[in-house]
Write a protein that holds these residues in place. Structure first.
Motif, PDB file in Angstrom:
ATOM      1  N   TYR A  85      -9.112 -10.933  37.203  1.00 31.04           N
ATOM      2  CA  TYR A  85      -7.693 -10.994  36.841  1.00 31.04           C
ATOM      3  C   TYR A  85      -7.453 -10.330  35.485  1.00 31.04           C
ATOM      4  CZ  TYR A  85      -2.944 -12.947  36.728  1.00 31.04           C
ATOM      5  OH  TYR A  85      -1.575 -13.105  36.697  1.00 31.04           O
ATOM      6  N   ALA A  86      -8.398 -10.494  34.578  1.00 32.66           N
ATOM      7  CA  ALA A  86      -8.278  -9.851  33.267  1.00 32.66           C
ATOM      8  C   ALA A  86      -8.240  -8.333  33.413  1.00 32.66           C
ATOM      9  CB  ALA A  86      -9.436 -10.272  32.366  1.00 32.66           C
ATOM     10  N   HIS A  87      -9.071  -7.808  34.303  1.00 34.60           N
ATOM     11  CA  HIS A  87      -9.054  -6.360  34.548  1.00 34.60           C
ATOM     12  C   HIS A  87      -7.698  -5.923  35.093  1.00 34.60           C
ATOM     13  CE1 HIS A  87     -13.143  -5.414  33.519  1.00 34.60           C
ATOM     14  NE2 HIS A  87     -13.636  -6.310  34.359  1.00 34.60           N
ATOM     15  N   GLN A  88      -7.122  -6.758  35.963  1.00 34.74           N
ATOM     16  CA  GLN A  88      -5.819  -6.419  36.535  1.00 34.74           C
ATOM     17  C   GLN A  88      -4.733  -6.400  35.456  1.00 34.74           C
ATOM     18  OE1 GLN A  88      -4.648  -8.610  40.046  1.00 34.74           O
ATOM     19  NE2 GLN A  88      -2.484  -8.373  39.586  1.00 34.74           N
ATOM     20  N   LEU A  89      -4.894  -7.256  34.449  1.00 34.30           N
ATOM     21  CA  LEU A  89      -3.881  -7.364  33.391  1.00 34.30           C
ATOM     22  C   LEU A  89      -4.083  -6.356  32.262  1.00 34.30           C
ATOM     23  CD1 LEU A  89      -3.587 -11.253  33.052  1.00 34.30           C
ATOM     24  CD2 LEU A  89      -2.083  -9.709  34.303  1.00 34.30           C
ATOM     25  N   ALA A  90      -5.107  -5.529  32.357  1.00 37.25           N
ATOM     26  CA  ALA A  90      -5.384  -4.569  31.285  1.00 37.25           C
ATOM     27  C   ALA A  90      -4.209  -3.631  31.055  1.00 37.25           C
ATOM     28  CB  ALA A  90      -6.642  -3.762  31.626  1.00 37.25           C
ATOM     29  N   GLY A  91      -3.532  -3.239  32.131  1.00 33.89           N
ATOM     30  CA  GLY A  91      -2.366  -2.375  31.989  1.00 33.89           C
ATOM     31  C   GLY A  91      -1.237  -3.053  31.245  1.00 33.89           C
ATOM     32  N   TRP A  95       0.483  -1.811  27.803  1.00 28.59           N
ATOM     33  CA  TRP A  95       1.934  -1.619  27.756  1.00 28.59           C
ATOM     34  C   TRP A  95       2.552  -2.348  26.565  1.00 28.59           C
ATOM     35  CZ3 TRP A  95       5.678   1.344  29.548  1.00 28.59           C
ATOM     36  CH2 TRP A  95       6.998   0.880  29.471  1.00 28.59           C
ATOM     37  N   TYR A  96       2.119  -3.589  26.341  1.00 31.73           N
ATOM     38  CA  TYR A  96       2.690  -4.388  25.250  1.00 31.73           C
ATOM     39  C   TYR A  96       1.923  -4.205  23.935  1.00 31.73           C
ATOM     40  CZ  TYR A  96       5.607  -6.747  28.703  1.00 31.73           C
ATOM     41  OH  TYR A  96       6.535  -7.035  29.684  1.00 31.73           O
ATOM     42  N   GLU A  97       0.928  -3.348  23.954  1.00 33.76           N
ATOM     43  CA  GLU A  97       0.147  -3.043  22.755  1.00 33.76           C
ATOM     44  C   GLU A  97      -0.421  -4.301  22.120  1.00 33.76           C
ATOM     45  OE1 GLU A  97       2.828  -0.765  20.326  1.00 33.76           O
ATOM     46  OE2 GLU A  97       2.429   1.088  21.421  1.00 33.76           O
ATOM     47  N   THR A  98      -1.116  -5.071  22.946  1.00 31.25           N
ATOM     48  CA  THR A  98      -1.741  -6.297  22.464  1.00 31.25           C
ATOM     49  C   THR A  98      -3.055  -6.498  23.193  1.00 31.25           C
ATOM     50  OG1 THR A  98      -1.381  -8.656  22.036  1.00 31.25           O
ATOM     51  CG2 THR A  98      -0.636  -7.818  24.165  1.00 31.25           C
ATOM     52  N   GLU A  99      -3.832  -7.465  22.761  1.00 27.55           N
ATOM     53  CA  GLU A  99      -5.083  -7.810  23.426  1.00 27.55           C
ATOM     54  C   GLU A  99      -4.859  -9.001  24.337  1.00 27.55           C
ATOM     55  OE1 GLU A  99      -7.955  -6.156  23.063  1.00 27.55           O
ATOM     56  OE2 GLU A  99      -7.049  -4.743  21.644  1.00 27.55           O
ATOM     57  N   LEU A 100      -5.648  -9.104  25.380  1.00 28.47           N
ATOM     58  CA  LEU A 100      -5.630 -10.307  26.194  1.00 28.47           C
ATOM     59  C   LEU A 100      -6.261 -11.450  25.415  1.00 28.47           C
ATOM     60  CD1 LEU A 100      -6.749  -8.852  29.641  1.00 28.47           C
ATOM     61  CD2 LEU A 100      -4.439  -9.540  28.973  1.00 28.47           C
ATOM     62  N   GLY A 101      -5.853 -12.669  25.737  1.00 28.55           N
ATOM     63  CA  GLY A 101      -6.394 -13.826  25.056  1.00 28.55           C
ATOM     64  C   GLY A 101      -7.782 -14.197  25.569  1.00 28.55           C
ATOM     65  N   ASP A 102      -8.453 -15.074  24.836  1.00 33.01           N
ATOM     66  CA  ASP A 102      -9.783 -15.556  25.213  1.00 33.01           C
ATOM     67  C   ASP A 102      -9.618 -16.690  26.221  1.00 33.01           C
ATOM     68  OD1 ASP A 102     -12.313 -16.543  25.485  1.00 33.01           O
ATOM     69  OD2 ASP A 102     -12.549 -17.156  23.393  1.00 33.01           O
ATOM     70  N   PRO A 103     -10.055 -16.491  27.470  1.00 33.95           N
ATOM     71  CA  PRO A 103      -9.863 -17.541  28.475  1.00 33.95           C
ATOM     72  C   PRO A 103     -10.637 -18.812  28.173  1.00 33.95           C
ATOM     73  CG  PRO A 103     -11.262 -15.796  29.342  1.00 33.95           C
ATOM     74  CD  PRO A 103     -10.726 -15.305  28.034  1.00 33.95           C
ATOM     75  N   ASP A 104     -11.629 -18.726  27.305  1.00 33.63           N
ATOM     76  CA  ASP A 104     -12.447 -19.896  26.961  1.00 33.63           C
ATOM     77  C   ASP A 104     -12.010 -20.530  25.641  1.00 33.63           C
ATOM     78  OD1 ASP A 104     -14.109 -19.555  29.259  1.00 33.63           O
ATOM     79  OD2 ASP A 104     -15.168 -17.954  28.198  1.00 33.63           O
ATOM     80  N   SER A 105     -10.698 -20.625  25.455  1.00 35.69           N
ATOM     81  CA  SER A 105     -10.166 -21.147  24.186  1.00 35.69           C
ATOM     82  C   SER A 105     -10.017 -22.660  24.153  1.00 35.69           C
ATOM     83  CB  SER A 105      -8.808 -20.497  23.889  1.00 35.69           C
ATOM     84  OG  SER A 105      -8.939 -19.109  23.690  1.00 35.69           O
ATOM     85  N   HIS A 286       1.834  -9.939  39.756  1.00 36.31           N
ATOM     86  CA  HIS A 286       0.552 -10.586  39.496  1.00 36.31           C
ATOM     87  C   HIS A 286       0.367 -11.940  40.165  1.00 36.31           C
ATOM     88  CE1 HIS A 286      -0.255  -7.384  36.694  1.00 36.31           C
ATOM     89  NE2 HIS A 286       0.861  -7.658  36.031  1.00 36.31           N
ATOM     90  N   GLY A 287       1.467 -12.573  40.563  1.00 34.43           N
ATOM     91  CA  GLY A 287       1.360 -13.886  41.194  1.00 34.43           C
ATOM     92  C   GLY A 287       0.428 -13.941  42.385  1.00 34.43           C
ATOM     93  N   PRO A 288       0.490 -12.967  43.299  1.00 30.48           N
ATOM     94  CA  PRO A 288      -0.372 -13.039  44.485  1.00 30.48           C
ATOM     95  C   PRO A 288      -1.863 -12.958  44.189  1.00 30.48           C
ATOM     96  CG  PRO A 288       1.468 -11.512  44.833  1.00 30.48           C
ATOM     97  CD  PRO A 288       1.450 -11.847  43.380  1.00 30.48           C
ATOM     98  N   TYR A 289      -2.234 -12.496  42.995  1.00 33.36           N
ATOM     99  CA  TYR A 289      -3.648 -12.256  42.677  1.00 33.36           C
ATOM    100  C   TYR A 289      -4.211 -13.219  41.627  1.00 33.36           C
ATOM    101  CZ  TYR A 289      -1.867  -8.009  44.781  1.00 33.36           C
ATOM    102  OH  TYR A 289      -1.241  -7.131  45.621  1.00 33.36           O
ATOM    103  N   ALA A 290      -3.363 -14.050  41.059  1.00 34.47           N
ATOM    104  CA  ALA A 290      -3.820 -14.941  39.990  1.00 34.47           C
ATOM    105  C   ALA A 290      -4.721 -16.039  40.552  1.00 34.47           C
ATOM    106  CB  ALA A 290      -2.621 -15.564  39.280  1.00 34.47           C
ATOM    107  N   PRO A 291      -5.866 -16.295  39.929  1.00 32.70           N
ATOM    108  CA  PRO A 291      -6.778 -17.322  40.426  1.00 32.70           C
ATOM    109  C   PRO A 291      -6.325 -18.723  40.033  1.00 32.70           C
ATOM    110  CG  PRO A 291      -7.659 -16.350  38.427  1.00 32.70           C
ATOM    111  CD  PRO A 291      -6.401 -15.585  38.750  1.00 32.70           C
ATOM    112  N   HIS A 299      -4.559 -19.132  28.625  1.00 31.11           N
ATOM    113  CA  HIS A 299      -5.061 -18.519  27.390  1.00 31.11           C
ATOM    114  C   HIS A 299      -5.084 -16.995  27.502  1.00 31.11           C
ATOM    115  CE1 HIS A 299      -5.997 -22.425  25.877  1.00 31.11           C
ATOM    116  NE2 HIS A 299      -7.039 -22.634  26.663  1.00 31.11           N
ATOM    117  N   LEU A 300      -5.456 -16.505  28.673  1.00 28.49           N
ATOM    118  CA  LEU A 300      -5.569 -15.059  28.898  1.00 28.49           C
ATOM    119  C   LEU A 300      -4.224 -14.359  28.718  1.00 28.49           C
ATOM    120  CD1 LEU A 300      -7.794 -13.004  29.937  1.00 28.49           C
ATOM    121  CD2 LEU A 300      -6.752 -13.324  32.203  1.00 28.49           C
ATOM    122  N   THR A 301      -3.154 -14.956  29.254  1.00 27.37           N
ATOM    123  CA  THR A 301      -1.837 -14.298  29.243  1.00 27.37           C
ATOM    124  C   THR A 301      -0.982 -14.638  28.035  1.00 27.37           C
ATOM    125  OG1 THR A 301      -0.699 -16.047  30.488  1.00 27.37           O
ATOM    126  CG2 THR A 301      -1.816 -14.326  31.771  1.00 27.37           C
TER     127      THR A 301
END
Length: 357
Positions: A85-91, A95-105, A286-291, A299-301
């Protein structure tokens, strides 16, 4: 339907605790001052952040209020799904010029530290979402003078709430905005959950503790219907989200009645747990693919949602809302309580007169 809980407030109206900065002290104070029960949302806050909001709220009102806690979540085994899912959200991140969050937060949302604060500095009411606290926790809060509520989305969950010793159960129908409070994340996101009125009836036949009804309630007549079905009070979230005192982003408030957002859906897109929001671009794509991975996906989003809000792009935000969102009214919170109470009284009178014929 008087109980220790409903005796705390004049009208059978509870303001839902909406996490993410919506249920601020100003909103809770306005609701409590008007005769409802205001709530703070401790979810996603530190224990000290929660304590500071409690102090601020107490400076604004001397009336009873509540604080909501998220239950710690079990370990999520399929980390590979989160990575995909993180790979899917890379775009989105680009686009928003930010980093994804740490899913293990973190998985426990500071639960133990928050409980310690609430036992040292008791508040009138504490509610719990995403599970049932232990009997020891509920007994400790009772000894501190605190009433406890726990969310349930089925009659079976309500039975577990009663068995643990809670003072009341929040029966949350599938119509509700934001996160469903199911005790275990086994829900589908196709909307196949139980509707509120049916849920109230099932819960009423299963437990003897008071019921607070939650899910899509926007008018006083719906409060009366919920009470007629067996609830002692109604909890409203989306109705208060639009008020000036709400801490919701202005784009979120505007979207509630914007024809561009015609409907809501349950989705895992933003947090990994089923939550009802207005259908926007992010949810559709992204809803259909979110785990099923909460709070990892939350945390990721988180940076994406923050960046979208900063950019003024509602299409990338989590626009939590119940099914009645188009009925939102831009009224001060205290005035909304009074209007809802008047509507409920009128509906109750109409029912009694109808029954007398």
């Amino acid at each position: 339907m008087s109980s220790a809980l409903t005796d705390l407030f004049t009208y059978p109206i509870v303001q839902a605790p909406m996490a993410g900065g919506v249920s601020v002290p100003q909103l809770a104070a306005a609701v409590s001052e008007a005769g409802g029960l205001g709530f703070l949302a401790a979810g996603y806050k530190t224990a000290d952040g929660m304590y500071q909001e409690i102090k601020q709220l107490r400076s604004l009102t001397g009336r009873p209020f509540g604080v909501n806690l998220f239950m710690p979540q079990p370990e999520y085994a399929e980390s590979g799904a989160v990575e995909v899912y993180a790979h899917q959200l890379a775009g989105e991140a680009a686009w928003y010029e930010t980093e994804l969050g740490d899913p293990d937060s973190g998985r426990d949302d500071g639960y133990d530290a928050k409980l310690a604060v609430l036992l040292d500095n008791p508040v009138p009411v504490v509610s719990f979402h995403f599970g049932v606290p232990s009997r020891d926790v509920l007994d400790s809060l009772r000894r501190a003078g605190t009433l406890t509520l726990v969310t349930a989305t089925t009659a079976e969950e309500a039975l577990a709430v009663e068995g643990a010793g809670a003072d009341a159960v929040i029966a949350q129908g599938v119509e509700a905005g934001g996160h469903q409070g199911a005790h275990r994340d086994v829900q589908e996101t196709d909307g196949s959950g139980i509707g509120l009125l049916s849920l109230i009836a099932q819960v009423r036949e299963t437990v003897s503790i008071p019921i607070v009804a939650a899910g899509g309630i926007m008018r006083g007549s719906q409060i009366t219907a919920a009470r007629a079905a067996g609830a002692s009070a109604a909890q409203l979230g989306t109705a208060f989200l639009a008020t000036p005192e709400s801490g919701a982003n202005a784009l979120h408030k505007q979207a509630l009645t914007n024809p561009l957002y015609a409907r809501t859906e349950l989705t895992r897109a933003f947090s990994g747990r089923p939550a009802r929001g207005l259908v926007n671009r992010f949810l559709r794509e992204h809803g259909p693919y979110a785990p099923a991975a909460y709070p990892e996906v939350h945390h990721l989003t988180a940076p994406l949602r923050k960046a979208a809000a900063k950019a003024g792009d509602a299409q990338g935000m989590a626009l939590w809302a119940g099914q009645g969102h188009r009925m939102a009214r831009d009224l001060p919170a205290g005035q909304l309580v009074e209007v809802l109470a008047a509507e409920a009284e009128a509906a109750t009178t109409a029912l009694s007169q109808g029954g007398a014929r």
